[in-house]
Design an enzyme around this catalytic site. Structure first.
Site, PDB file in Angstrom:
ATOM      1  N   GLY A  12       0.803  -1.217   0.000  1.00  0.00           N
ATOM      2  CA  GLY A  12       0.000   0.000   0.000  1.00  0.00           C
ATOM      3  C   GLY A  12       0.833   1.263   0.000  1.00  0.00           C
ATOM      4  CB  VAL A  13       4.295   1.908  -1.152  1.00  0.00           C
ATOM      5  CG1 VAL A  13       4.834   0.869  -0.201  1.00  0.00           C
ATOM      6  CG2 VAL A  13       4.281   1.374  -2.592  1.00  0.00           C
ATOM      7  N   GLY A  16      -1.310   7.531   1.296  1.00  0.00           N
ATOM      8  CA  GLY A  16      -1.706   7.413   2.684  1.00  0.00           C
ATOM      9  C   GLY A  16      -0.622   6.946   3.630  1.00  0.00           C
ATOM     10  CB  ILE A  17      -0.884   4.710   6.605  1.00  0.00           C
ATOM     11  CG1 ILE A  17      -1.962   5.535   7.313  1.00  0.00           C
ATOM     12  CG2 ILE A  17       0.071   4.104   7.631  1.00  0.00           C
ATOM     13  CD1 ILE A  17      -2.919   4.697   8.153  1.00  0.00           C
ATOM     14  CG  ASP A  36      -0.221   0.295  -4.006  1.00  0.00           C
ATOM     15  OD1 ASP A  36      -1.250   0.155  -4.699  1.00  0.00           O
ATOM     16  OD2 ASP A  36      -0.186   0.983  -2.976  1.00  0.00           O
ATOM     17  CG  ASP A  51      -5.304  -8.364  -7.341  1.00  0.00           C
ATOM     18  OD1 ASP A  51      -5.620  -7.957  -6.203  1.00  0.00           O
ATOM     19  OD2 ASP A  51      -6.090  -9.008  -8.060  1.00  0.00           O
ATOM     20  CB  SER A 117      -9.584  -0.390  11.739  1.00  0.00           C
ATOM     21  OG  SER A 117     -10.530   0.650  11.956  1.00  0.00           O
ATOM     22  CE1 TYR A 157     -11.483  -1.001   6.177  1.00  0.00           C
ATOM     23  CE2 TYR A 157     -12.034  -0.404   8.435  1.00  0.00           C
ATOM     24  CZ  TYR A 157     -11.152  -0.385   7.363  1.00  0.00           C
ATOM     25  OH  TYR A 157      -9.937   0.242   7.509  1.00  0.00           O
ATOM     26  CE  LYS A 161      -8.689  -2.819   8.260  1.00  0.00           C
ATOM     27  NZ  LYS A 161      -7.310  -2.945   7.721  1.00  0.00           N
TER      28      LYS A 161
END
Length: 255
Positions: A12-13, A16-17, A36, A51, A117, A157, A161
């Site tokens: 997830g680069v 965001g975070i 990503d 993916d 989360s 969601y 989490k």
């Protein structure tokens, strides 16, 4: 925080975070390999376009990673406005599969950090099904379990989490004892990232307004990322199996 000489894989680069973890980790001396589905917009030491929602794609991506790296940060995810299957595949089943495939490449003293989360805080209310899902080993076995135990769209969601926190806690001790690899979760509250709007839509205005007085504001990605990066460092070498809220105190207001 010292990450000099470490190699860290971050999912997830592209925003965001994840992007903030890359920035902080490289500044602290780490070599960072990004993963990503979207192309990155910042400097990396390596990048694998992948993916993370299918076992086959994850296996192909892992084959492109270094034979050895010191930490894995699982940050990629989709919001609860996405279809249930996609949320399950990326936020839980894919994350779990990637981590299991990566484990043999992480040496003793290494670290795994999963981004959960604040919405996973009620995991204890569904502990039995979360442990049963955790026991369904492998991507396909987990998907089969979920077909037999469907999760509603409106709570998917939160559910996954919660499941991630439970899996991380139940699996972490075995991996720490047998492999010397730590695994922890970081649980952000609402954060100003590209999916904040989806987060608000998912919860609904009534829930958002009810929680508004419990916090000063949503967080920023650079307020979450340092905790993730620190958990990759040797200073956190005796922390494993923890779920650390980084939420401006939001979780504490429910006690």
């Amino acid at each position: 925080m010292q990450l000099q000489g470490k190699t860290i894989v971050v999912t997830g680069v592209s925003s965001g975070i994840g992007a903030e973890v890359v920035r902080i980790a490289r500044f602290a001396g780490a070599r960072v390999i990004g993963m990503d589905r979207n192309d990155p917009s910042l400097t990396l030491d390596g990048f694998v376009k992948a993916d993370l929602g299918s076992a086959a794609a994850i296996d192909a991506a892992v084959a492109q990673l270094p034979e050895r790296f010191d930490a894995l940060c699982n940050i990629a995810g989709v919001p609860g406005t996405a279809p249930v299957k996609l949320v399950a595949d990326i936020n839980y089943l894919g994350l779990r599969h990637l981590t299991e495939q990566a484990l043999p490449r992480i040496p003793r003293g290494g670290s795994i950090v999963n981004v959960a989360s604040i919405l996973g805080a009620e995991w204890a209310q569904r502990l039995a099904p979360h442990k049963a899902l955790a026991a369904a080993q492998g991507f396909e076995a987990g998907a089969h379990w979920l077909r037999d135990h469907p999760v509603p769209q409106e709570t998917c969601y939160q559910y996954f989490k919660e499941a991630l926190i439970v899996w991380s806690a139940t699996q972490s001790q075995t991996w720490f004892l047998e492999h010397g690899v730590r695994m922890n979760c970081v649980a952000p509250g609402p954060v100003f990232t590209p999916i904040l709007g989806d987060f608000v839509s998912m919860l609904g205005q009534e829930r958002v307004q009810a929680d508004a007085h419990r916090m000063l504001r949503p967080g920023f990605a650079d307020e979450i990322a340092p905790v993730i990066a620190w958990l990759c460092s040797d200073q956190a070498r005796w922390i494993s199996g923890a779920n650390i809220p980084v939420d401006g105190g939001l979780a504490s207001t429910y006690i």
